[in-house]
Design an enzyme around this catalytic site. Structure first.
Site, PDB file in Angstrom:
ATOM      1  N   ASN A   1      -1.434   5.660   3.138  1.00 39.53           N
ATOM      2  CA  ASN A   1      -1.684   6.161   1.904  1.00 39.53           C
ATOM      3  C   ASN A   1      -2.581   7.227   1.874  1.00 39.53           C
ATOM      4  O   ASN A   1      -3.897   6.648   2.245  1.00 39.53           O
ATOM      5  CB  ASN A   1      -1.682   5.313   0.756  1.00 39.53           C
ATOM      6  CG  ASN A   1      -1.810   5.699  -0.588  1.00 39.53           C
ATOM      7  OD1 ASN A   1      -1.918   6.741  -0.952  1.00 39.53           O
ATOM      8  ND2 ASN A   1      -1.877   4.686  -1.461  1.00 39.53           N
TER       9      ASN A   1
ATOM     10  N   SER B   1       0.909  -1.062  -0.038  1.00 40.99           N
ATOM     11  CA  SER B   1       0.175  -0.048  -0.040  1.00 40.99           C
ATOM     12  C   SER B   1       0.853   1.446   0.153  1.00 40.99           C
ATOM     13  O   SER B   1       1.959   1.586   0.968  1.00 40.99           O
ATOM     14  CB  SER B   1      -0.884  -0.150   1.381  1.00 40.99           C
ATOM     15  OG  SER B   1      -1.937   1.183   1.285  1.00 40.99           O
ATOM     16  N   GLY B   2       0.537   2.159  -0.865  1.00 38.33           N
ATOM     17  CA  GLY B   2       1.559   3.456  -0.873  1.00 38.33           C
ATOM     18  C   GLY B   2       2.727   3.277  -1.945  1.00 38.33           C
ATOM     19  O   GLY B   2       3.426   4.197  -2.046  1.00 38.33           O
TER      20      GLY B   2
ATOM     21  N   SER C   1      -5.624   5.506  -0.756  1.00 42.93           N
ATOM     22  CA  SER C   1      -5.230   4.097  -0.656  1.00 42.93           C
ATOM     23  C   SER C   1      -6.665   3.506  -1.651  1.00 42.93           C
ATOM     24  O   SER C   1      -7.506   3.790  -1.136  1.00 42.93           O
ATOM     25  CB  SER C   1      -5.158   3.754   0.780  1.00 42.93           C
ATOM     26  OG  SER C   1      -4.809   2.151   0.431  1.00 42.93           O
ATOM     27  N   SER C   2      -6.236   2.488  -2.461  1.00 50.86           N
ATOM     28  CA  SER C   2      -7.428   1.896  -2.917  1.00 50.86           C
ATOM     29  C   SER C   2      -7.991   0.923  -2.196  1.00 50.86           C
ATOM     30  O   SER C   2      -7.175   0.013  -1.936  1.00 50.86           O
ATOM     31  CB  SER C   2      -6.930   1.285  -4.335  1.00 50.86           C
ATOM     32  OG  SER C   2      -6.074   1.991  -4.944  1.00 50.86           O
TER      33      SER C   2
ATOM     34  N   GLU D   1      -0.555  -6.109   2.863  1.00 51.27           N
ATOM     35  CA  GLU D   1      -1.005  -5.114   4.180  1.00 51.27           C
ATOM     36  C   GLU D   1      -0.493  -5.913   5.417  1.00 51.27           C
ATOM     37  O   GLU D   1      -1.070  -7.196   5.736  1.00 51.27           O
ATOM     38  CB  GLU D   1      -2.307  -4.923   3.996  1.00 51.27           C
ATOM     39  CG  GLU D   1      -2.726  -3.901   2.914  1.00 51.27           C
ATOM     40  CD  GLU D   1      -4.189  -3.211   3.168  1.00 51.27           C
ATOM     41  OE1 GLU D   1      -4.900  -3.788   3.813  1.00 51.27           O
ATOM     42  OE2 GLU D   1      -4.300  -2.234   2.481  1.00 51.27           O
TER      43      GLU D   1
ATOM     44  N   THR E   1      -1.467   2.609  -8.168  1.00 45.83           N
ATOM     45  CA  THR E   1      -2.413   3.348  -8.649  1.00 45.83           C
ATOM     46  C   THR E   1      -2.044   4.288  -9.704  1.00 45.83           C
ATOM     47  O   THR E   1      -2.470   4.638 -10.776  1.00 45.83           O
ATOM     48  CB  THR E   1      -3.486   3.786  -7.742  1.00 45.83           C
ATOM     49  OG1 THR E   1      -4.028   2.996  -6.789  1.00 45.83           O
ATOM     50  CG2 THR E   1      -4.761   4.590  -8.255  1.00 45.83           C
TER      51      THR E   1
ATOM     52  N   GLY F   1      -2.271  -3.644  -2.242  1.00 47.22           N
ATOM     53  CA  GLY F   1      -1.059  -4.315  -1.916  1.00 47.22           C
ATOM     54  C   GLY F   1      -1.123  -5.196  -0.803  1.00 47.22           C
ATOM     55  O   GLY F   1      -1.987  -4.876   0.141  1.00 47.22           O
TER      56      GLY F   1
HETATM   57  N1  LIG Z   1       5.125   8.034  -9.956  1.00 51.29           N
HETATM   58  C1  LIG Z   1       4.654   8.924  -9.075  1.00 51.29           C
HETATM   59  N2  LIG Z   1       5.320  10.271  -9.019  1.00 51.29           N
HETATM   60  C2  LIG Z   1       4.852  11.111  -8.187  1.00 51.29           C
HETATM   61  N3  LIG Z   1       3.931  10.749  -7.038  1.00 51.29           N
HETATM   62  C3  LIG Z   1       3.712   9.285  -7.104  1.00 51.29           C
HETATM   63  C4  LIG Z   1       4.096   8.477  -7.768  1.00 51.29           C
HETATM   64  N4  LIG Z   1       3.659   7.191  -7.680  1.00 51.29           N
HETATM   65  C5  LIG Z   1       3.047   7.577  -6.292  1.00 51.29           C
HETATM   66  N5  LIG Z   1       3.261   8.604  -5.920  1.00 51.29           N
HETATM   67  C6  LIG Z   1       2.659   9.328  -4.619  1.00 51.29           C
HETATM   68  O1  LIG Z   1       2.411   8.261  -3.784  1.00 51.29           O
HETATM   69  C7  LIG Z   1       1.128   8.297  -3.280  1.00 51.29           C
HETATM   70  C8  LIG Z   1       0.321   6.658  -3.228  1.00 51.29           C
HETATM   71  O2  LIG Z   1       0.478   6.006  -4.619  1.00 51.29           O
HETATM   72  P1  LIG Z   1      -0.535   5.044  -4.901  1.00 51.29           P
HETATM   73  O3  LIG Z   1      -1.949   5.603  -4.486  1.00 51.29           O
HETATM   74  O4  LIG Z   1      -0.361   4.718  -6.356  1.00 51.29           O
HETATM   75  O5  LIG Z   1      -0.443   3.856  -4.199  1.00 51.29           O
HETATM   76  P2  LIG Z   1      -0.814   2.447  -4.275  1.00 51.29           P
HETATM   77  O6  LIG Z   1       0.366   1.561  -4.643  1.00 51.29           O
HETATM   78  O7  LIG Z   1      -2.021   2.512  -5.033  1.00 51.29           O
HETATM   79  O8  LIG Z   1      -1.411   2.102  -2.746  1.00 51.29           O
HETATM   80  P3  LIG Z   1      -2.648   1.303  -2.303  1.00 51.29           P
HETATM   81  O9  LIG Z   1      -2.336  -0.289  -2.415  1.00 51.29           O
HETATM   82  O10 LIG Z   1      -2.925   1.778  -0.849  1.00 51.29           O
HETATM   83  O11 LIG Z   1      -3.856   1.948  -3.118  1.00 51.29           O
HETATM   84  C9  LIG Z   1       0.301   8.858  -4.410  1.00 51.29           C
HETATM   85  O12 LIG Z   1      -0.681   9.710  -3.984  1.00 51.29           O
HETATM   86  C10 LIG Z   1       1.252   9.952  -5.120  1.00 51.29           C
HETATM   87  O13 LIG Z   1       1.484  10.877  -3.964  1.00 51.29           O
HETATM   88 MG   LIG Z   2      -3.811   2.170  -5.100  1.00 50.46          MG
END
Ligand SMILES: Nc1ncnc2c1ncn2[C@@H]1O[C@H](COP(=O)(O)OP(=O)(O)OP(=O)(O)O)[C@@H](O)[C@H]1O
Ligand SMILES: [Mg+2]
Length: 1010
Positions: free
Chosen positions: A156, A104-105, A159-160, A389, A109, A387
């Site tokens: 996050n 997560s994070g 977070s999805s 957790e 996404t 992801g």
């Molecule tokens: N390529 C990137 N460029 C800039 N910021 C990023 C990038 N990837 C992630 N981030 C930052 O990290 C944060 C978390 O990313 P994201 O929501 O994609 O995580 P995730 O893997 O989908 O987590 P989850 O499993 O909780 O959904 C985003 O809100 C953003 O602020």
């Molecule tokens: Mg996500």
């Protein structure tokens, strides 16, 4: 392979590490992160580290750089995998999928969004409207799904809280024609309760903070999340989300996607219903339970378009079927009522979410698809699922999520290994098995029939009676005591980190997770009283009705137990894995660099842990097991042929494989390679490096060489062009000349037969090159023309013509009138028409003169006024023959008053005016001064020209001596008996006849004005 990146940024592909150790891996990962290189390859897998800052690497320039390029041509990027997946789909008609995993994070996404953006950017170059619409809906759907499916968690801010797998369909052109979204296990428990510091789904805060007072009033809401039980926990949480702006974006996206106004308002009514439900309180009094906040009841019934009475009953009672088939109402206890309300709220949200996804799907689904007409329909799937957790308190949701990750990891291992093995087999390479951590055993622990945890849970749920979570845990302990990945306090009493009758621990591939069994059974059973379903199905709002189709069933039909949540989830994940397994997979492995969302901290321990459990090191090892690098012969040759004399610039060997062998032998690493059927396999990266280095050294020389060749080619091209230009010019000039000749020929073809011999014809404009020639031609023509004209003149007229020509050259420039239009009769004294009274006398005289042989030819004769040195003026006749000049007295039978041989004449003077004065100069300086008089033939016309012409012609043509003609503009000089005299001319209107008057130094000729 991204060889383009310099070593300053570490190695752009982990398989190029000198040694595959955790230390080297981490060192490279960290170096690249610090240098802002957040992406690194492991072969075709992209490892991504969340930069936690905006990177300038996603713009259109970058997209253009990656579009249609091979993986190794550019530095590692999400766009490389996206393009590889797209190319495989388009070129080989393969279904592909991009699996994005990480905790997560870690940035899954975000990655999925960039991938979708890339695909949208490179497709539909012809901007077809329908394709643009599909793309737009696909892109906009993200925003809606994030609003309703994402929430701020402690790990996050966005977070999805659901799993998403999106298929994008493409036509044979490679343009998106539609898509389909699968959603997995929404974490609905979040609707009613959140961990400290976390928030409910974004949608609630967006509605409360972003919508207008008016709308909120109509929904019976106020704009403060702290007022609502379900959003109170997250009300104060600070997040990077701007709820207000997001709300507007979501509303706009809903419209763009194609939700109707009615549907949009139903969505927000449902959210309001949930918020109000949370505030609905029950109290009990003497065994009976009632709603202590009835005003909410009224609002909820209005928002759900249901009958308030039925709503109250559904909240307070449940309908049950008795054994005998009767149906009775059973009142809830206060606790049951609260539980029912919460379950209702969760179900409302879950169904709302599922309905939104379904509605989007119905809009983007591929319509009117006909394989015969449209060719193969291929898909690219993008999986962005929650992801792995590990929380303080891990519950049923974490169990499901981690199981899902376990499955995906297994798929990853299977596919990567399988592919590798298949490749070696295909290429006929001997393959040595590599040990890797296979997590099949953990997958089995969860999903195995009868013995797996899910089966045990289901069994417990099936049992009627008071099976509690604790009893279920005992059952697990009994059945799984031997399992190496399962642990509980019961099985290991010395482990104080586990609580008796509460915790069990699974050794996941990503680490140990301790789950608390509390609530597992309830969440698995996921009970919702049928009364709520019926209530909603009977809503007068068609949209709500659609969300609750199962409310249609009667109570007796639903006694059959529905599938449990865990089983439903397991089945959906198995289906997902099956779906992924039949596609060509591409992987993005996301790593979260720190827990603080910092863009600069690289938390070594955390990253190391993720690298370990994601199996990245094994990935590298497997990839390098035999061979770190492989490349089709043709491409290898293309890249390195300049490093070998036998292959540069082109080889003469029987095939590319032989040529590659020559390169390999020249560099002396025959022992380090295997030759497959179509590819060369290189075992150690070092060999490749030596090749790369040599290539890098040669490139500048090659560049120079290419520049030289290219410049030469350019110059030759320019030269050829110039030559072409000149020959075109030459041809054109030739053509112009010819065209001019043709035109002259055409125009002048018939001049001989024309009455004016072509005098009236206009000459065509000659080209510049012919201007001199043209002048000469015109002169020649004029000569010819003159000859034609002269040829036709009768000999009798020749004398006149010649005289006129002589007069023309002598006078035409200076004297306006010299009698050209007139017929020149020459001998006017003998002319009966000109001098009818005197001519007979003259003719008598003339015959006598002729008889005396005094002349052969008369040049000119006419009457004139004459003045002598005594200033006496009188009328005389002038006769000019080829031998003498005679001054005759007409009144005395033309008696000769003076006879001077013609040889004595030295020239003639006339004026430029219209007067008829003539001075004939003689050697003896005794000049003739006279003024010619016109006879009847031409009373007022000029005779001076005729006299001058006759004289000049006679002297120049017959005697062949020059005869000067002097044309004076003012006064004329002459001599009389040696004395100089000046004669001027004056016109006077009062007189009829010209006459000479004496002046001080000579004479004045006074002429009549007309
Ligand atoms: N390529 C990137 N460029 C800039 N910021 C990023 C990038 N990837 C992630 N981030 C930052 O990290 C944060 C978390 O990313 P994201 O929501 O994609 O995580 P995730 O893997 O989908 O987590 P989850 O499993 O909780 O959904 C985003 O809100 C953003 O602020
Ligand atoms: Mg996500």
């Amino acid at each position: 392979m991204a060889e383009l990146e310099s070593l300053e940024f570490g190695k752009s592909d982990f398989i190029l590490l000198d040694e595959v150790t955790m230390e080297q891996f981490m060192e490279n990962l960290k170096l690249r992160f610090e240098k802002g290189r957040i992406y690194t390859f492991i072969g075709e897998v992209v490892v991504s580290v969340n930069p936690y800052r905006q990177m300038d690497i996603y713009g259109t320039d970058t997209i253009d750089a990656y579009r249609g390029r091979e993986l190794y041509e550019n530095p590692p990027h999400l766009y490389s995998v996206s393009d590889a997946a797209y190319k495989a789909m388009k070129r080989r008609a393969k279904d592909t999928c991009i699996v994005i995993s990480g905790e997560s994070g870690a940035g899954k996404t975000e990655a999925s969004k960039y991938i979708m953006q890339y695909i949208a950017a490179i497709t539909n170059p012809s901007m077809r409207e329908e394709v643009e619409r599909v793309k737009n809906v696909l892109l906009k759907s993200n925003c809606v799904l994030e609003a309703f499916g994402n929430a701020k968690t402690n790990r996050n801010d966005n977070s999805s809280r659901f799993g998403k797998y999106m298929d994008v369909n493409f036509n044979f052109n490679g343009d998106p024609t539609g898509g389909h979204i699968n959603n997995y296990l929404l974490e609905k428990s979040r609707v009613i309760q959140q961990q400290p510091g976390e928030r409910n789904f974004h949608s609630f805060y967006q509605l409360l903070r972003g919508d207008s007072e008016e709308v909120l009033r109509s929904l019976h809401l106020q704009n403060d999340p702290a007022l609502y039980t379900y959003t109170r926990e997250g009300a104060a949480a600070t997040t990077s989300n701007n709820d207000c702006l997001s709300h507007k974006a979501v509303r706009h996206a809903l419209q763009v996607i194609g939700f109707t106004e009615k549907e949009i308002s139903s969505i927000y009514e449902t959210l309001a219903t949930i918020l109000l439900l949370g505030n609905l309180q029950f109290e009990s009094e003497a065994e009976s339970v009632f709603v202590s906040t009835p005003e909410f009841l009224v609002h909820i019934s209005a928002l759900t378009h249901t009958d308030p009475g039925s709503l109250r009953t559904s909240l307070l009672c449940r309908t049950v079927a008795t054994g005998g088939g009767d149906v009775i109402q059973k009142e809830h206890s206060e606790q049951e009522a609260s539980f029912g309300r919460d379950a209702f709220a969760k179900a409302l949200y879950e169904r709302l979410f599922a309905w939104i996804v379904g509605r989007i799907n119905s809009i983007i689904e591929v319509k009117n698809y006909n394989p015969v007409l449209h060719g193969k329909n291929t898909v690219i799937g993008v999986l962005d699922i929650y992801g792995f957790e590990i929380f303080e308190n891990n519950s049923f949701e974490q169990f499901c999520i981690n199981y899902c990750n376990e499955k995906l990891q297994h798929l990853f291992i299977e596919l990567i290994l399988q592919q590798e093995q298949e490749e070696y087999e295909r290429e006929g390479i001997v393959w040595e098995h590599i040990d890797y951590c296979d997590n099949q055993i953990i997958v089995d622990l969860v999903e195995q029939q009868h013995r797996g945890i899910i089966s045990i849970l289901d069994e417990a749920c099936l049992n009627v009676g008071q099976v509690t979570d604790t009893i279920c845990l005992q059952s697990m302990d009994n059945k799984l005591s031997q399992h190496p990945h399962y642990m509980s306090r019961q099985l290991n009493p010395s482990d104080k980190s586990l609580e008796f009758q509460k915790h069990f621990r699974i050794q996941h591939y990503a680490g140990e997770v301790t789950y608390s069994i509390e609530g597992f059974l309830d969440k698995n059973k996921d009970p919702l009283f049928q009364d709520f379903k019926r209530l909603m199905f009977n809503s007068s709002n068609a949209v709500l009705q659609q969300m609750w189709p199962d409310g249609q069933m009667s109570i007796t039909e639903v006694t059959k137990r529905p599938q449990t949540a865990a089983t439903l989830f397991k089945n959906s994940i198995i289906a997902l894995v099956d779906k992924l397994a039949c596609k060509e997979p591409y992987y993005v492995r996301c790593i979260k660099p720190n827990e603080l969302k910092s863009s600069v901290i690289f938390d070594d321990a955390r990253c190391r842990h993720q690298v370990a459990y994601l199996g990245l090191l094994e990935n590298v090892m497997v990839r390098r097991a035999g061979f770190a690098y492989r490349q089709p012969y043709e491409r290898f040759l293309q890249r390195y042929k300049m490093t070998c004399e036998y292959t540069w610039p082109n080889h003469l060997m029987s095939n590319d494989r032989e040529a590659v062998k020559a390169i390999v032998s020249q560099h002396g690493f025959d022992q380090d390679v295997e030759y497959g059927r179509t590819k060369l396999f290189v075992r150690s990266p070092r060999s490749l490096f030596s090749l790369e280095q040599e290539r890098n050294q040669l490139i500048p020389i090659l560049v120079l060489f290419l520049q030289k060749v290219w410049r030469g080619a350019l110059a030759r091209m320019r030269c050829r062009r110039m030559r072409a230009i000149y020959s075109i010019m030459r041809c054109y000039k030739r053509y112009k000349v010819k065209a001019h000749f043709w035109e002259v020929e055409r125009r002048f073809a018939n001049v001989r037969s024309m009455s004016d011999y072509g005098r009236s014809l206009e000459w065509p404009q000659p080209p510049a090159a012919l201007s001199r020639f043209h002048k000469i031609t015109v002169i020649l023509y004029k000569r010819w023309w003159a000859r034609q004209v002269v040829k036709n003149i009768p000999p009798s007229d020749m004398q006149e013509v010649r005289s006129k020509v002589a007069a023309f050259s002598a006078l035409s420039k200076e004297r306006k009138d010299w009698g050209i239009p007139r017929a020149w009769e020459r001998d006017y004294l003998s002319n009966t028409r000109d001098s009818p009274q005197t001519c007979s006398g003259y003719i008598q005289f003339y015959k006598e003169l002729k008889n005396k042989n005094e002349f052969n030819q008369v040049l000119f004769s006419a009457f004139c006024r004459k003045v002598n040195r005594f200033n006496k003026s009188s009328d005389r006749a002038l006769l000019l023959t080829d031998k003498y000049i005679y001054k005759l007295e007409p009144k005395r039978h033309f008696k000769i008053l003076k006879r001077v041989p013609l040889d004595m004449l030295t020239g003639v003077s006339v004026t430029s005016g219209a007067d008829q004065m003539v001075v004939l100069h003689s050697f003896s300086q005794d000049d003739f001064l006279l003024c010619l008089q016109g006879g009847l033939l031409s009373p007022n016309q000029d005779r001076v020209g005729e006299l001058v012409g006759s004289l000049v012609h006679h002297f120049t043509r017959v005697r062949k001596v020059p005869f000067p003609v002097n044309v004076c503009s003012s006064s004329v000089q002459l001599h009389m008996r040696g004395k100089p005299k000046t004669v001027t001319v004056e016109t006077r209107p009062s007189i009829n006849m010209a006459d000479f008057k004496k002046t001080k130094d000579g004479f004045i000729l006074v002429c009549p004005a007309n």
